[in-house]
Design an enzyme around this catalytic site. Structure first.
Site, PDB file in Angstrom:
ATOM      1  N   HIS A 148      47.249  13.143  41.183  1.00  0.00           N
ATOM      2  CA  HIS A 148      47.551  11.756  40.844  1.00  0.00           C
ATOM      3  C   HIS A 148      47.198  11.485  39.399  1.00  0.00           C
ATOM      4  O   HIS A 148      46.452  12.250  38.781  1.00  0.00           O
ATOM      5  CB  HIS A 148      46.739  10.815  41.747  1.00  0.00           C
ATOM      6  CG  HIS A 148      47.025  11.035  43.194  1.00  0.00           C
ATOM      7  ND1 HIS A 148      48.052  10.393  43.840  1.00  0.00           N
ATOM      8  CD2 HIS A 148      46.435  11.850  44.104  1.00  0.00           C
ATOM      9  CE1 HIS A 148      48.069  10.803  45.110  1.00  0.00           C
ATOM     10  NE2 HIS A 148      47.098  11.692  45.285  1.00  0.00           N
ATOM     11  N   CYS A 154      59.001  16.957   4.666  1.00  0.00           N
ATOM     12  CA  CYS A 154      57.968  16.588   5.626  1.00  0.00           C
ATOM     13  C   CYS A 154      58.470  16.619   7.064  1.00  0.00           C
ATOM     14  O   CYS A 154      57.820  16.110   7.955  1.00  0.00           O
ATOM     15  CB  CYS A 154      57.400  15.215   5.282  1.00  0.00           C
ATOM     16  SG  CYS A 154      58.622  13.900   5.351  1.00  0.00           S
TER      17      CYS A 154
END
Ligand code: ADP
Ligand code: MG
Ligand code: MG
Length: 835
Positions: free
Chosen positions: A447, A792
């Site tokens: 969970h 970049c």
């Protein structure tokens, strides 16, 4: 020339004719066996010949052996028989050969080697007589019938294994070597029947026919399913084809003074100067790799066969010196005589690659540039990520793909928002982001909130709390990086949004921040409401008031970054993403509004206002919508607030540390030079109001991430001090690929269909996107020779792309912190190659 026919192509080369630089034609194995023959002499390397990859290519094209091949093989065989003083199939003292496949690069799925070819019911007796060793002769024959049947004609390996196991059980023995001559004879008969069952033919007795079939099987294996799949995965062209090597046999299975093994010129795991490897006494080569018997460590050979061991070590040194690289070899010892069967550059883990490079320079084997060139730059990342503590055992819950080096652990979280929230609270998180609320693995149901750990190096997933250890950067690794820095021309920066990332990247050698994405600073839980208030503002005044509340946060963030970078350049990108990314989903707000209406709740008017604003801001294609420069032009006050924060942070840090930050302000998503002209004006004015001067306290530049910007780079350059290529978006916009939509479904298919070799988001698409980069760099510098150029996108950490950017004349690449060392080495290699 020897080996050529009167007319036409030469398809067959004797080992004595070849060399290492003929790899394309002779395959890796053939070229290196030829090279070894040159340097070690014919006494050390069993003689033979290579059938070229070109013959294989022709065979694939025409569906039949090329004209002349058969005759050329006959001639080469005659020369080999002459040299060996034995004839193939001779009933008295037969020549035996191996048939070995070998493409340009070694790959799985190719035909396994067939040993002892040339044996039949007559020559096996000749072999027994000539060697005085009946057991050896029958062992060789049964191996041949077994291998030929299995490898060339597809007799199932399980059937063969069953027969061997059954016989051993009946005889009450454990090892193959315990079987007696009668047993081996019996196996030959059994395998012969299996062969007939499988093929409907008798086992071929004619050696020349055996050879013909084996050669054809090697060719056919090039198009075998596994080989094809491997080539797809590893981007190896189908057109290469494979070579076939036919080589006189030497026998490691002649008794206690014989054996075979593999040897590395240095320790295969650590790279330390002691050779490593495995061997078996009284065995043929395939026994060593197949694992049927437990091998002995190479060092043991010094005790068992000291002379052969000493010779082997000497040869390993010779080979290493000759190739200038760590070698991986195969050897066989026949009655105390050492033979080399194969050599190639050793595949090695990153730590061994680093160690070898440093030692090789110390030993005078290589100079620094040559040493750095031997390293697989991409593999180095494995040395930087935290990893599972190797001393701790854990239970594997499931196994995924061994996708990336290092390890991660944390709580399961199913939504990105929750992940950010939890991370804010300092909890470690693994974000799975599924619509379902549970995760099921076999009987285990997990969970949200349960903890798991993933070993990226192996793909293991576990629920055990495995301790992670931070890797130490070894002195040798630092040395390699220092040499790389001396060799490279390209600068290396990092993409970092937090002081922590910035510091880590600096430890790894980053020379600045090439991209700080300011939007990440507004995602934090305590800032989202303020950001929302700013977006919800109906008027400019309201918006300015909200921005004022964000300003101190923004300033604090920049101070942290500037301090961490200690005067190195920091490129700050002004807000880029569409505003609605900070708002709740339209359907969620709508549900809330409906609920509030039914309940006549107090917050109804507020919710209705939110819904209206969310609808207003919704876009069909946000990636190409209100972002970057466009956002700044609609709401200049947002950019202005950021600029004020930058300027104030820079001043505060300068006053505190005495060191002035090196600030570069970057405007994203420029299309038109007029956009930049306008925004630059606003930026400079806002900074001036704070007492900061353009050029001295900061510079202004732009991302280049749209094709138009590349075409008009000269015009844009008139308003920019620097360009930074945003190759992620440039790839999306140049190719018209929406990355999120295309990466899973379409790219996989494209790679399968061979439309593409690699994802253009992983490595730069040189002819397309790469051309745009070159063009923009060129015309941009034409307009402004001192224009600084960086990149970049994620490509900044990919060695192949780095090579391209280096060649394109860029000043620096910027990549994620863990990629910085990879980029330093790759940039050095690019510089070495350019020389
Ligand atoms: P692989 O690519 O699977 O290593 P190889 O062609 O190198 O296949 O051969 C498999 C094994 O057989 C190796 O151990 C090799 O040394 C051995 N071998 C190949 N040819 C000969 C030969 N002529 N004499 C003795 N051993 C051989
Ligand atoms: Mg081999
Ligand atoms: Mg972008």
């Amino acid at each position: 020339m020897e080996g050529s026919t009167a007319v036409g192509t030469q398809y067959v080369y004797d080992f004595s004719e070849g060399s290492a630089d003929m790899r394309e034609l002779l395959g890796g194995k053939g070229a290196n066996v030829a090279e070894m023959t040159r340097i070690l002499g014919a006494e050390r390397v069993p003689a033979g010949f290579t059938i070229t990859t070109e013959a294989c290519v022709q065979y694939m094209r025409d569906g039949a052996e090329p004209d002349g091949l058969d005759a050329q093989v006959d001639q080469a065989l005659a020369r080999l028989e002459e040299r060996a003083g034995k004839r193939l199939g001779d009933p008295d003292d037969p020549l035996l050969v191996s048939v070995r496949s070998g493409a340009r690069e070694s790959m799985p799925g190719m035909l396994d080697t067939v040993l002892n070819l040339g044996l039949n019911n007559d020559s096996v007796r000749g072999l027994a007589r000539a060697t005085g060793n009946e057991r050896f002769a029958w062992d060789s024959y049964r191996r041949f019938v077994q291998m030929f049947g299995n490898v060339v004609r597809g007799v199932p390996g399980e059937r063969i294994e069953e027969e061997i196991a059954g016989l051993k059980a009946r005889r009450g023995v454990e090892l193959d070597t315990d079987l007696r001559v009668e047993d081996l004879r019996e196996l030959v008969t059994t395998f012969g029947s299996l062969y007939r069952e499988q093929t409907g033919e008798d086992f071929p007795q004619e050696p020349r026919e055996q050879l013909r079939q084996a050669i054809r099987a090697v060719f056919d294996s090039w198009n075998g399913e596994r080989a094809v799949q491997y080539r797809r995965l590893n981007r190896i062209p189908d057109e290469w084809g494979t070579a076939v090597n036919v080589q006189q046999m030497v026998f490691g299975n002649k008794g206690e003074t014989s054996g075979s093994g593999v040897a590395f010129s240095r320790d295969e795991v650590t790279g330390a100067a002691e050779p490593s490897g495995d061997f078996l006494v009284n065995a043929q080569g395939e026994d060593v790799v197949s694992g049927v018997r437990n091998t002995q460590e190479l060092a043991e050979l010094a005790r068992v066969m000291p002379d052969a061991h000493a010779e082997l070590l000497e040869i390993l040194r010779t080979l290493e010196r000759h190739y200038g690289d760590m070698q991986d070899t195969e050897f066989t010892i026949e009655d105390g005589r050492l033979y080399l069967l194969q050599t190639r550059s050793a595949k090695r883990p990153a730590q061994a690659a680093v160690r070898f490079a440093v030692d090789a320079v110390e030993e005078g084997l290589l100079d620094k540039a040559q040493a750095v060139a031997t390293i697989d730059a991409a593999s180095l990342e494995a040395l930087l990520h935290p990893t599972f503590d190797p001393d701790v055992d854990y239970k594997v819950l499931s196994k995924g793909v061994a996708a990336s080096p290092g390890a991660a652990k944390g709580e399961i979280v199913f939504r990105a928002g929750d992940a950010v929230a939890a991370a804010e609270e300092g909890r470690e998180v693994i974000d799975i982001d599924l619509a379902e609320g549970t995760l099921r693995v076999g009987d285990t149901v997990l969970h949200a909130g349960d903890r798991i750990a993933i070993n990226g190096t192996t793909g293991d997933v576990t629920v055990d709390e495995v301790p992670l250890i931070d890797p130490e950067m070894t002195e040798q690794f630092r040395t390699v990086l220092r040499w790389s820095d001396d060799l490279r021309r390209l600068g290396v920066r990092t993409n970092a949004d937090t002081p922590g990332d910035a510091r880590r990247a600096r430890d790894f050698g980053a020379e600045g921040i090439g991209l700080c994405r300011t939007e990440h600073m507004f995602m934090a839980a305590d800032r989202q409401p303020k950001m929302r208030a700013m977006i919800m503002a109906g008027t400019e005044e309201e918006r300015r008031a909200a921005l004022n509340k964000l300003l101190p946060h923004q300033q604090e963030d920049f101070e942290g970054l500037f301090e961490a970078m200690e005067g190195l350049p920091v490129t700050i990108r002004l807000l880029d993403p569409p505003l609605h990314e900070f708002l709740p989903h339209h359907h969620e707000v709508k549900q809330e509004v409906e609920r509030a209406r039914i309940e006549q709740a107090d917050d109804l008017p507020e919710l209705e206002r939110t819904l209206e604003r969310v609808s207003q801001l919704a876009e069909t294609n946000p990636m190409l919508g209100t972002r970057g420069a466009r956002l700044g032009i609609l709401y200049p006050e947002i950019f202005e607030m950021q600029v004020v924060a930058v300027v104030r942070a820079a001043r505060a840090v300068r006053e505190r540390t005495g060191q002035a930050p090196h600030v570069e302000i970057m405007v994203p998503l420029i299309d038109y030079e007029q956009e930049l002209e306008f925004l630059r004006g606003r930026i400079v004015a806002a900074a001036a109001r704070e007492g900061a001067r353009e050029g001295e306290d900061f510079t202004v530049g732009t991302m280049i991430e749209l094709p138009r910007a590349c075409f008009v780079a000269d015009r844009i350059a008139r308003h920019a001090d620097f360009f930074s290529f945003g190759t992620n978006d440039l790839t999306q916009t140049a190719l018209g690929f929406s990355r999120d939509d295309i990466e899973g479904k379409i790219l996989a298919k494209y790679i399968d269909r061979r439309i593409l070799d690699r994802s253009p988001f992983e490595t730069i698409d040189r002819p397309g996107v790469g051309w745009l980069v070159r063009l923009a760099a060129w015309v941009g510098r034409e307009a402004r020779p001192d224009l600084k150029l960086g990149i970049c996108g994620e490509h900044g950490g990919d060695p192949d792309s780095i090579q391209f950017f280096s060649d394109a004349g860029l000043d620096y690449v910027s990549c994620s912190p863990y990629r910085v060392p990879v980029a330093r080495v790759a940039a050095a290699q690019a510089a070495i190659r350019a020389e």
